[in-house]
Design a protein around this motif. Structure first.
Motif, PDB file in Angstrom:
ATOM      1  N   HIS A  18       1.075  -1.307  -0.213  1.00  0.00           N
ATOM      2  CA  HIS A  18      -0.296  -0.257   0.085  1.00  0.00           C
ATOM      3  C   HIS A  18       0.860   1.414   0.013  1.00  0.00           C
ATOM      4  CE1 HIS A  18      -3.542   2.321   2.086  1.00  0.00           C
ATOM      5  NE2 HIS A  18      -2.890   3.166   0.751  1.00  0.00           N
ATOM      6  N   TYR A  40       1.477   3.802  -3.290  1.00  0.00           N
ATOM      7  CA  TYR A  40       0.576   5.338  -3.337  1.00  0.00           C
ATOM      8  C   TYR A  40       2.030   5.959  -3.578  1.00  0.00           C
ATOM      9  CZ  TYR A  40      -1.170   8.979  -0.938  1.00  0.00           C
ATOM     10  OH  TYR A  40      -1.958  10.698  -0.759  1.00  0.00           O
ATOM     11  N   TYR A  78      -2.973  -3.891  -4.324  1.00  0.00           N
ATOM     12  CA  TYR A  78      -2.956  -2.592  -4.830  1.00  0.00           C
ATOM     13  C   TYR A  78      -1.806  -2.678  -5.602  1.00  0.00           C
ATOM     14  CZ  TYR A  78      -4.429  -1.320  -0.038  1.00  0.00           C
ATOM     15  OH  TYR A  78      -4.975  -0.958   0.758  1.00  0.00           O
ATOM     16  N   THR A 127      -7.453   8.427  -7.671  1.00  0.00           N
ATOM     17  CA  THR A 127      -6.588   8.827  -6.683  1.00  0.00           C
ATOM     18  C   THR A 127      -7.454   8.306  -5.536  1.00  0.00           C
ATOM     19  OG1 THR A 127      -6.947  11.281  -7.315  1.00  0.00           O
ATOM     20  CG2 THR A 127      -6.797  11.099  -5.007  1.00  0.00           C
ATOM     21  N   ILE A 160      -5.668   4.080  -5.064  1.00  0.00           N
ATOM     22  CA  ILE A 160      -5.159   3.783  -3.917  1.00  0.00           C
ATOM     23  C   ILE A 160      -5.578   5.115  -2.452  1.00  0.00           C
ATOM     24  CG2 ILE A 160      -2.923   3.542  -2.920  1.00  0.00           C
ATOM     25  CD1 ILE A 160      -1.813   2.487  -5.901  1.00  0.00           C
ATOM     26  N   LYS A 161      -5.583   4.906  -1.738  1.00  0.00           N
ATOM     27  CA  LYS A 161      -5.992   5.679  -1.152  1.00  0.00           C
ATOM     28  C   LYS A 161      -5.037   6.090  -0.100  1.00  0.00           C
ATOM     29  CE  LYS A 161     -10.869   4.244  -0.845  1.00  0.00           C
ATOM     30  NZ  LYS A 161     -10.930   3.185  -1.893  1.00  0.00           N
ATOM     31  N   GLU A 162      -4.737   7.199   1.064  1.00  0.00           N
ATOM     32  CA  GLU A 162      -3.638   7.960   1.446  1.00  0.00           C
ATOM     33  C   GLU A 162      -3.488   6.324   2.517  1.00  0.00           C
ATOM     34  OE1 GLU A 162      -3.171   8.397   4.622  1.00  0.00           O
ATOM     35  OE2 GLU A 162      -5.423   8.807   5.374  1.00  0.00           O
TER      36      GLU A 162
END
Length: 281
Positions: free
Chosen positions: A62, A66, A150, A223, A226-228
């Motif tokens: 992840h 990112y 991911y 966006t 892949i979230k923060e």
């Protein structure tokens, strides 16, 4: 397919700017490993990032995808300049004269987009795997290869983003203008978000009504893939709980987001072909 890819990579090989940008991009991807060496001091206590779990499996998939996704603008420049050079060097017209159809021309560009995205994805996978094997506290096979969605999301995100850049490169014919158009579209999406917040003002938890609308916009959908990952760290969660704030965020890759981005990718490639087909070259 391989014939079309060979043509494109032959052009890129003789383009110095593309070579330099590609080297910078992959150099930056490699520099993710340097994060392990970062140390900073907070309230007299030395914090070593590698000891905070950022390279633990499966979190590393992840975190690294990112971070790597933020560097995609370097390859975007390669994609848009690739199209701009076709017009400025008149190679597009020459390719068509030599027997390449407009459909094959667009496919050659799309195959190049996929190749760049695939090479980037494999590169990030290998770097992440090496870092994880060195620094992760968990080395069980089942844990190492969990959350690999991911990696898939990263690939889909790059293909969608570069396809957007390809379309803009064909639309405006100038690399600088194409990149500018990308930023203008980003501003438009943010302005639309602001308009929605204004329209839903007074409604409790307005974001719950706005996010389902925004998720269908191209850059927003990319966006969302892949979230923060920052707030997912145990240290951050512990700190948040101490100050009385908690997290209830879903960090997983959503199938709907993948479908939306793939749909936009198809739209961008189709529009690129339609635009090229309509133009008198």
């Amino acid at each position: 397919m391989f014939r079309l890819l060979t043509i494109e990579f032959h052009k890129l090989k003789h383009n110095r700017a593309s070579r330099v940008l590609s080297i910078i991009y992959f150099g930056l991807l490699t520099s993710i490993a340097l994060i392990a060496a970062i140390r900073f001091n907070i309230f007299g206590e030395t914090i070593h990032l590698a000891d905070q779990g950022i390279f633990n499996f499966p979190y590393i998939w992840h975190f690294n995808t990112y971070v790597a996704a933020t560097m995609k603008f370097f390859l975007l420049l390669v994609i848009v300049s690739m199209m701009a050079n076709e017009y400025s060097n008149k190679t597009l017209k020459q390719n068509l004269i030599d027997g390449l159809s407009k459909k094959e021309f667009i496919l050659s560009k799309f195959y190049t987009v996929i190749a760049f995205a695939l090479i980037s994805t494999i590169f990030v996978f290998v770097v992440s795997l090496i870092l994880g094997l060195i620094y992760s506290d968990y080395n069980e096979i089942g844990i190492i290869f969990s959350d690999l969605d991911y990696i898939l999301a990263f690939f889909v995100k790059l293909v969608g983003f570069f396809s957007f850049g390809l379309f803009l490169g064909i639309l405006v014919k100038r690399s600088a203008f194409a990149v500018g158009a990308m930023f203008i579209w980003l501003i438009i999406e943010n302005m639309f978000r602001g308009f929605l917040y204004y329209s839903f003002r007074g409604i409790k938890n307005a974001s719950e009504s706005i996010d389902p609308i925004m998720q269908f916009l191209p850059l927003e959908s990319m966006t969302n893939l892949i979230k923060e990952p920052g707030s997912r760290l145990g240290a951050v969660r512990t700190m948040a709980e101490k100050v009385g704030s908690g997290f209830s965020k879903d960090y997983s890759v959503q199938f709907l987001d993948i479908v939306i981005v793939c749909t936009w990718t198809f739209i961008f490639i189709y529009l690129s072909y339609a635009l090229l087909k309509k133009r008198d070259l």
